[in-house]
Design a protein around this motif. Sequence first.
Motif, short mmCIF file in Angstrom:
data_model
loop_
_atom_site.label_atom_id
_atom_site.label_comp_id
_atom_site.label_asym_id
_atom_site.label_seq_id
_atom_site.Cartn_x
_atom_site.Cartn_y
_atom_site.Cartn_z
N LYS A 248 0.79 -1.15 0.11
CA LYS A 248 0.00 -0.10 -0.06
C LYS A 248 0.63 1.45 -0.01
O LYS A 248 0.64 2.26 -0.53
CB LYS A 248 -0.94 -0.02 1.33
CG LYS A 248 -2.05 -1.06 1.09
CD LYS A 248 -2.94 -0.83 -0.20
CE LYS A 248 -3.97 -1.77 -0.18
NZ LYS A 248 -4.82 -1.44 -1.48
N SER A 249 1.83 1.17 0.51
CA SER A 249 2.82 2.23 0.80
C SER A 249 3.47 2.73 -0.86
O SER A 249 3.62 3.68 -1.25
CB SER A 249 3.93 2.21 1.40
OG SER A 249 3.52 2.19 2.88
N GLU A 254 3.94 5.84 -5.63
CA GLU A 254 3.69 5.94 -7.05
C GLU A 254 2.69 6.98 -7.60
O GLU A 254 2.83 7.59 -8.68
CB GLU A 254 3.60 4.45 -7.50
CG GLU A 254 4.76 3.52 -7.43
CD GLU A 254 4.49 2.04 -7.67
OE1 GLU A 254 3.22 1.89 -8.01
OE2 GLU A 254 5.48 1.35 -7.85
N GLN A 255 1.54 6.73 -6.85
CA GLN A 255 0.36 7.70 -7.20
C GLN A 255 0.68 9.36 -7.25
O GLN A 255 0.14 9.97 -7.95
CB GLN A 255 -0.76 7.27 -6.72
CG GLN A 255 -1.52 6.11 -6.74
CD GLN A 255 -2.52 5.65 -5.90
OE1 GLN A 255 -3.04 6.04 -5.05
NE2 GLN A 255 -3.08 4.25 -6.15
N HIS A 256 1.70 9.46 -6.07
CA HIS A 256 1.89 10.79 -5.69
C HIS A 256 3.27 11.35 -5.74
O HIS A 256 3.54 12.41 -5.38
CB HIS A 256 1.46 11.34 -4.20
CG HIS A 256 -0.34 10.67 -4.02
ND1 HIS A 256 -1.27 11.64 -4.44
CD2 HIS A 256 -0.66 9.34 -3.64
CE1 HIS A 256 -2.51 10.94 -4.17
NE2 HIS A 256 -1.99 9.58 -3.48
N LEU A 263 4.01 10.41 4.04
CA LEU A 263 3.73 9.14 4.46
C LEU A 263 3.84 8.78 5.90
O LEU A 263 5.14 8.91 6.26
CB LEU A 263 4.19 8.19 3.40
CG LEU A 263 4.10 6.56 3.80
CD1 LEU A 263 2.69 6.26 3.90
CD2 LEU A 263 4.92 5.76 2.90
N PHE A 264 2.92 8.50 6.63
CA PHE A 264 3.37 8.02 8.14
C PHE A 264 3.33 6.35 7.82
O PHE A 264 2.20 6.11 8.06
CB PHE A 264 2.36 8.42 8.91
CG PHE A 264 2.57 8.04 10.56
CD1 PHE A 264 3.85 7.43 11.05
CD2 PHE A 264 1.51 8.03 11.34
CE1 PHE A 264 3.92 7.12 12.32
CE2 PHE A 264 1.88 7.76 12.55
CZ PHE A 264 2.97 6.98 13.25
N ASP A 308 14.29 5.03 -4.54
CA ASP A 308 15.44 5.11 -5.60
C ASP A 308 14.80 4.91 -7.23
O ASP A 308 15.30 5.66 -8.17
CB ASP A 308 16.44 3.98 -5.17
CG ASP A 308 17.28 4.48 -4.13
OD1 ASP A 308 17.39 5.54 -3.69
OD2 ASP A 308 17.75 3.39 -3.57
N ARG A 309 13.89 3.99 -7.23
CA ARG A 309 13.28 3.55 -8.66
C ARG A 309 12.56 4.77 -9.38
O ARG A 309 12.63 5.15 -10.39
CB ARG A 309 12.46 2.28 -8.42
CG ARG A 309 11.73 2.06 -9.65
CD ARG A 309 10.95 0.80 -9.46
NE ARG A 309 10.13 0.68 -8.38
CZ ARG A 309 8.62 1.16 -8.21
NH1 ARG A 309 8.41 1.94 -9.56
NH2 ARG A 309 7.92 1.13 -7.38
N LEU A 310 11.99 5.53 -8.40
CA LEU A 310 11.18 6.65 -8.97
C LEU A 310 12.06 7.94 -8.96
O LEU A 310 11.51 9.05 -9.12
CB LEU A 310 10.22 6.88 -8.07
CG LEU A 310 9.10 5.84 -7.95
CD1 LEU A 310 7.92 6.16 -7.03
CD2 LEU A 310 8.26 5.47 -9.24
N GLN A 311 13.34 8.12 -8.43
CA GLN A 311 14.21 8.84 -8.34
C GLN A 311 13.60 9.97 -7.30
O GLN A 311 13.69 11.35 -7.63
CB GLN A 311 14.45 9.42 -9.81
CG GLN A 311 15.04 8.58 -10.89
CD GLN A 311 15.38 9.22 -12.13
OE1 GLN A 311 14.68 10.19 -12.55
NE2 GLN A 311 16.52 8.69 -12.84
#
Length: 520
Positions: A248-249, A254-256, A263-264, A308-311
């Motif tokens: 879910k995290s 990814e959505q935001h 994110l907590f 890292d993947r999303l830079q």
Amino acid sequence: MRRYLLMLFLIMLVGLSNRQTSAETPNVIVIMADDLGYGDVSCYGATELKTPHIDQLAAEGLRFTKGYCSASTCTPTRYSLLTGTYAFRGERTGIAPPNAPAIIKPGTETVASILNRAGYTTAVIGKWHLGLGGNGGPDWNGQLKPGPLEIGFDTCFLLPTTNDRVPQVYVQDHRVLNLDPADPLWVGNKKPSPDHPTGLTHRDSLKMDWSHGHNSTIHNGISRIGFYTGGHAARFRDEDLADKWVEKSREFIEQHKDKPFFLFFSSHDIHVPRMPHERFQGKTSLGFRGDSIVQLDWCVGELMKTLDRLQLAENTLVVFCSDNGPVLDDGYQDGALEKIGKHRAAGPYSGGKYSVYEGGTRTPFITRWKGHIQPGVSDELVCTIDLPASLAALTKQTLPQNSCRDSFNVLDALSGKDKAQGRDHLVQQNNGNNGTYALRVGEWKLHRYDKKAARNVVVEQQLANSKVPQYQLFNLTNDPAEKTDVSAEHPAVTKRLKQQLAQIIKQGSSRPGADAARQD
């Protein structure tokens, strides 16, 4: 050519603007472990297991040696982290029962509402344990409100209480996920029927036996605190919790990813019942408690890999902390005591969960923001209660006078700025409003026990009650394990700290500029 140069200039200007905006409004991820002690991870001295992902976070960021939570149990620490106010000032802030209504009232300023106001999309994923619903408690078959969405979070995916308490279901935003109306969920304090299976009546069916207290409704071969029936399609498996939090995290990040987010990540590891996924079981010599620490470390690694993947690593401030110190036997026979060996969960400190000794509130505390926080070690005093004021400063938000009444702006200390100072004092408590406090000021620490009973460390790192004087004084420089009361040798220091603690409690706030007259 002029048109080309103009376009190039505009592209560079937009890129510079985006970089400046990113530097001013980084994404924020707070990772809160549950019952993780100062000595439970290898970058803080653990030798009987390895936590490579948490270690890497520390190596790339700032590792605090004086990082604290404000209470030595979960509900009050989470209350204080979100509201920036000591939990002893609030109502019903002790360990929340299964049917507890929302403890934080709608409209209360929180770290989520502060960041939401600054343009962040906000989420809490994981353990909640701060109550749901109005004064009548949760409507498990209807809308579970008020809850996180009424205090600044845009979305939530929750374990509603804590997993040794019923019910074992997920809550997404305002409803129990996958709940079948034909199989309604009931949660209560008494057996729903004489033949309802419990850890007492069906003990031989348990896959993890209880040691004390956790002997009511059985789910997944584990008995819990409290009773519930129904909701079978909504129930989860203990072994799958960590995977679900990570799943879910990832979705939320990814959505935001293109706009600031908060994110907590509220892990349930390593709280009881410790039932890690099968792929982590047996990974350490410390039993399921050690295996759950390895699972927690994996979660941290997965979140960092996602960044890292999303830079996003250079545009994300990560804070790693724990809600309180460690406990070994907390109600289940999971091998934590028998397999402890040389491991020292609280590191060099005495006490643990439920106590105001250092082991109860001094925990791993790490900040990382690549390119902005210089890696290193900090001895500054910081606390989870300071996140609201510090993140308000980061995002240039003004705090109302009647909010976040004990949250200090220690942003420079969290960022490792030269000559930055953390807190000059910190009040610690054990649970709720039962009159057990500690006040740390510099090298001195005063304990106050209005009921004259303390949680201290005894054999095999277990905690037990022991009678103590109402006040004790310790010098943490000379005696970090708080073994020698020096109040008689330093009466002036004792008197000064007693007065300071009494004044902080009485005045209703300690943050400069906060409204001292307002009470919950």
